[in-house]
Design an enzyme around this catalytic site. Structure first.
Site, PDB file in Angstrom:
ATOM      1  N   CYS A 119      35.026  27.793 -12.207  1.00 33.92           N
ATOM      2  CA  CYS A 119      33.811  27.110 -12.681  1.00 33.92           C
ATOM      3  C   CYS A 119      33.761  25.691 -12.149  1.00 33.92           C
ATOM      4  CB  CYS A 119      33.807  27.127 -14.205  1.00 33.92           C
ATOM      5  SG  CYS A 119      32.458  26.184 -14.922  1.00 33.92           S
ATOM      6  N   CYS A 129      32.692  23.065 -14.686  1.00 33.98           N
ATOM      7  CA  CYS A 129      33.738  22.702 -15.673  1.00 33.98           C
ATOM      8  C   CYS A 129      34.797  21.796 -15.037  1.00 33.98           C
ATOM      9  CB  CYS A 129      34.451  23.929 -16.209  1.00 33.98           C
ATOM     10  SG  CYS A 129      33.395  25.295 -16.606  1.00 33.98           S
ATOM     11  N   ASP A 130      35.254  22.140 -13.841  1.00 34.31           N
ATOM     12  CA  ASP A 130      36.455  21.494 -13.289  1.00 34.31           C
ATOM     13  C   ASP A 130      36.208  20.629 -12.055  1.00 34.31           C
ATOM     14  OD1 ASP A 130      37.845  22.910 -15.236  1.00 34.31           O
ATOM     15  OD2 ASP A 130      38.102  24.644 -13.936  1.00 34.31           O
TER      16      ASP A 130
END
Ligand code: FAD
Length: 257
Positions: free
Chosen positions: A131, A134-135
């Site tokens: 993701c 997300c990261d």
């Protein structure tokens, strides 16, 4: 503890089933291995959920979760490892506990497809993410690589270009560039059904075989959402499956056993 219905998975399908089964007066336990909301929670802008235009996945799923809990469903954050058929009902075994239930609704969705052994060896100790939203921010100003050929991989690459110093975009099974510091994988999703292979019939791709009535090959087990054999895997179809699976489960509880 005994329940009428145990639902495995707290994504849109599982939580929709929990809403219907709870409103019908059944005791409902939802078991979720990660966090409520399922695979949509990292999506920022949903445009095709009727009635809530451009809602984020996290916001939408928090509302559905709250609704299910307020209607009386319970949730435990445990990974279901095994389900055993009993003379009457089922034993659901998690990493920490065991529960008995009269019926089960499988709503385990899909999980990211993993890299091949060759590419995993290539990655070595470098971090793997599924993701970018997300990261991605963890790799500001550093080189990264995106693996995958579809639209999601293209989208992840565009997103990371605003953050990383360089973004390699390679295909499944290409060698991983040596200087990439993190690997973002976007090579599709697979149903999270392996653990239930002996219990219900799966098709050759691992989806639980069931028609629009969400009834599986095992009496007392129903299936809902992305893990079911069907053509359209979306939030609205997951919610619809949840409702249908719960209604079939209620009928089974009231009339069959
Ligand atoms: C990047 C992306 C963007 C998307 N965008 C859209 C969109 O804009 N509109 C749209 O309609 N759809 C979209 N989709 C599709 C949509 O997210 C899915 O169709 C829907 O979320 C499926 O819901 P589900 O409940 O069937 O499965 P999931 O959301 O996958 O939920 C399954 C849950 O089960 C849990 N679980 C799995 N195995 C176990 C176990 N053994 N024990 C306990 N818990 C377990 C998982 O942790 C997960 O929380 C998108 C999907 C992705 C990946």
């Amino acid at each position: 503890m005994n329940y009428d219905v145990i639902i495995v998975g707290a994504g849109m399908a599982g939580l929709s089933a929990a809403i219907y089964a709870s409103r019908a007066g059944k005791s409902v336990l939802v078991l979720e291995s990660v966090v409520q909301g399922g695979q949509i929670i990292n999506t920022i802008n949903i445009e095709n959920w009727p009635g809530d235009f451009r809602v984020s996945g996290a916001e939408l799923m928090q509302k559905v979760y709250k609704q299910a809990m307020e209607l009386g469903a319970k949730i435990e954050f445990e990974d279901v490892e095994k389900i055993e058929k009993l003379a009457k009902g089922f034993k659901v075994i998690t990493e920490d506990d065991e529960y008995e239930t009269k019926v089960v609704i499988l709503a385990v969705g899909a999980e990211p497809r993993k890299l091949s052994k060759k590419q995993t060896d290539d990655v070595g100790k470098r971090p793997i993410s599924y993701c970018a939203t997300c990261d991605g921010a963890l790799y500001k100003g550093r080189p990264v690589v995106v693996v995958g050929s579809g639209n999601t991989a293209k989208h992840e690459t565009e997103y990371l270009k605003n953050i990383a110093s360089k973004v390699y975009h390679i295909h499944h099974d290409d060698p991983i560039p040596k200087d990439a510091e993190a690997v973002f994988v976007a090579i599709g999703r697979v149903p999270a059904t392996k653990k239930f292979a002996g219990l219900v019939n799966l098709d050759k791709n691992g989806y639980v075989v069931a028609g629009e009535d969400c009834i599986t090959s095992c009496s007392g087990i129903f299936v809902a959402g992305d893990c079911r054999t069907k053509n359209t895997r979306q939030l609205v179809t997951a919610a619809a499956d949840g409702a249908i699976a719960a209604e079939e489960a209620i009928h089974f509880l009231d009339n069959v056993i």
